[in-house]
Design a protein around this motif. Structure first.
Motif, PDB file in Angstrom:
ATOM      1  N   ARG A  73       0.820  -1.219   0.000  1.00 22.40           N
ATOM      2  CA  ARG A  73       0.000   0.000   0.000  1.00 22.40           C
ATOM      3  C   ARG A  73       0.849   1.262   0.000  1.00 22.40           C
ATOM      4  NH1 ARG A  73      -3.200  -3.045   3.766  1.00 22.40           N
ATOM      5  NH2 ARG A  73      -2.109  -2.031   5.488  1.00 22.40           N
ATOM      6  N   GLN A  74       1.979   1.231   0.690  1.00 21.60           N
ATOM      7  CA  GLN A  74       2.795   2.437   0.849  1.00 21.60           C
ATOM      8  C   GLN A  74       3.905   2.555  -0.190  1.00 21.60           C
ATOM      9  OE1 GLN A  74       1.869   4.722   3.087  1.00 21.60           O
ATOM     10  NE2 GLN A  74       0.186   3.365   3.646  1.00 21.60           N
ATOM     11  N   ALA A  75       3.986   1.626  -1.114  1.00 20.97           N
ATOM     12  CA  ALA A  75       5.091   1.649  -2.082  1.00 20.97           C
ATOM     13  C   ALA A  75       4.875   2.739  -3.127  1.00 20.97           C
ATOM     14  CB  ALA A  75       5.206   0.300  -2.768  1.00 20.97           C
ATOM     15  N   LEU A  76       5.942   3.454  -3.442  1.00 29.44           N
ATOM     16  CA  LEU A  76       5.903   4.447  -4.505  1.00 29.44           C
ATOM     17  C   LEU A  76       5.991   3.739  -5.858  1.00 29.44           C
ATOM     18  CD1 LEU A  76       8.358   7.093  -2.989  1.00 29.44           C
ATOM     19  CD2 LEU A  76       5.848   7.148  -2.979  1.00 29.44           C
ATOM     20  N   PRO A  77       5.447   4.343  -6.912  1.00 30.33           N
ATOM     21  CA  PRO A  77       5.474   3.696  -8.232  1.00 30.33           C
ATOM     22  C   PRO A  77       6.873   3.305  -8.691  1.00 30.33           C
ATOM     23  CG  PRO A  77       3.958   5.545  -8.259  1.00 30.33           C
ATOM     24  CD  PRO A  77       4.675   5.600  -6.934  1.00 30.33           C
ATOM     25  N   ASP A  78       7.860   4.179  -8.438  1.00 29.96           N
ATOM     26  CA  ASP A  78       9.209   3.834  -8.894  1.00 29.96           C
ATOM     27  C   ASP A  78       9.804   2.693  -8.070  1.00 29.96           C
ATOM     28  OD1 ASP A  78       9.341   5.442  -6.637  1.00 29.96           O
ATOM     29  OD2 ASP A  78      11.261   6.342  -7.189  1.00 29.96           O
ATOM     30  N   GLU A  79       9.410   2.583  -6.786  1.00 28.39           N
ATOM     31  CA  GLU A  79       9.884   1.469  -5.970  1.00 28.39           C
ATOM     32  C   GLU A  79       9.312   0.142  -6.485  1.00 28.39           C
ATOM     33  OE1 GLU A  79      10.338   3.765  -1.661  1.00 28.39           O
ATOM     34  OE2 GLU A  79       8.468   2.747  -2.178  1.00 28.39           O
ATOM     35  N   THR A  80       8.033   0.180  -6.836  1.00 29.25           N
ATOM     36  CA  THR A  80       7.392  -1.029  -7.364  1.00 29.25           C
ATOM     37  C   THR A  80       8.003  -1.421  -8.702  1.00 29.25           C
ATOM     38  OG1 THR A  80       5.305  -0.648  -6.209  1.00 29.25           O
ATOM     39  CG2 THR A  80       5.213  -1.975  -8.226  1.00 29.25           C
TER      40      THR A  80
END
Length: 247
Positions: A115-122
């Protein structure tokens, strides 16, 4: 999340206590098994996925490892870091499974987004997982054990029952292959060469190891968000009852 070190005799009948990974703040796991299971399952499952790339195999190995701990909890709970014992059992089960499935078709990872992941992290985590799925199983296992567990080449060799030179060679090949797939050229990677045998884990600033660690954290967050420990614990209890019934 910190790495674990410790070696085990090849062919040992039972894992021996070793230095911990994902340890509690005071260095000891909760005495109560249910609390221990809930606290450590997401991180152990994340690392199992990093080791094998197959969610079902990862869950099976983690469940088997926790079942072994539950059946011996009176003794295991007395260890300084029971999670290290469970982690070792999980690694051994995954290694056996991988050796039996070297030519099997890869299954889908099937992990929900944290839920807390940023798009670039994903995006980065999925790039790393996709690239790791293309590695030969031995290269993948050795790479994760070195980068995330901070194990020495000899400790890896003892764990997998292979020669230290084989562990070192697979580590070098795995690093080279993964670095190439992720676009990390040798001149941008501070650790262009694998350290001498005896060195435990990557050097500070190693971009490849940092990418693996970030992906592990992403997976751990995803498994924590699933809030599935209750069902997993119920499944574990069911397997324990089945085992008791067969005795």
């Amino acid at each position: 999340m910190s790495g674990a070190t410790g070696s085990v005799r090849a062919g040992a009948q039972e894992p021996a206590p070793e230095g911990g990974d994902e340890a509690a703040e005071d260095g000891r796991a909760p005495v109560d098994f249910d609390a221990f299971f809930t606290a450590h399952r997401p991180a152990l499952l994340a690392r199992a996925v990093m080791l094998c790339g197959n969610r079902q195999d990862a869950e099976d190995a983690v469940q088997d490892a926790f079942l072994a701990a539950l059946e011996n909890w009176d003794r295991i709970s007395g260890y300084e870091q029971p999670n290290a014992w469970v982690s070792l059992v999980m690694r051994r089960k995954l290694w056996r499974a991988l050796r039996l499935r070297l030519k099997a078709k890869r299954a889908a990872l099937d992990v929900a987004l944290p839920r807390q992941a940023l798009p670039d992290e994903t995006a980065q985590a999925r790039r790393v997982l996709t690239a790791m799925a293309a590695l030969p199983p031995r290269q993948r296992m050795v790479l994760v054990m070195y980068s995330l567990y901070a194990m020495t080449h000899q400790e890896i060799a003892d764990d997998l029952n292979i020669a230290a030179s084989t562990a070192r060679g697979n580590l070098r090949k795995g690093r080279d292959n993964l670095r190439r797939m992720l676009g990390l050229a040798p001149d941008t990677d501070p650790l262009g060469e694998v350290p001498l045998v005896g060195t435990g884990g990557p050097a500070p600033g190693d971009r490849l190891a940092a990418a693996l660690s970030a992906t592990e954290s992403w997976l751990c967050s995803a498994f924590e968000d699933e809030q599935a420990p209750r069902q997993a614990r119920a499944d574990l209890a069911g397997r324990q009852r089945e085992g008791t019934g067969r005795k």
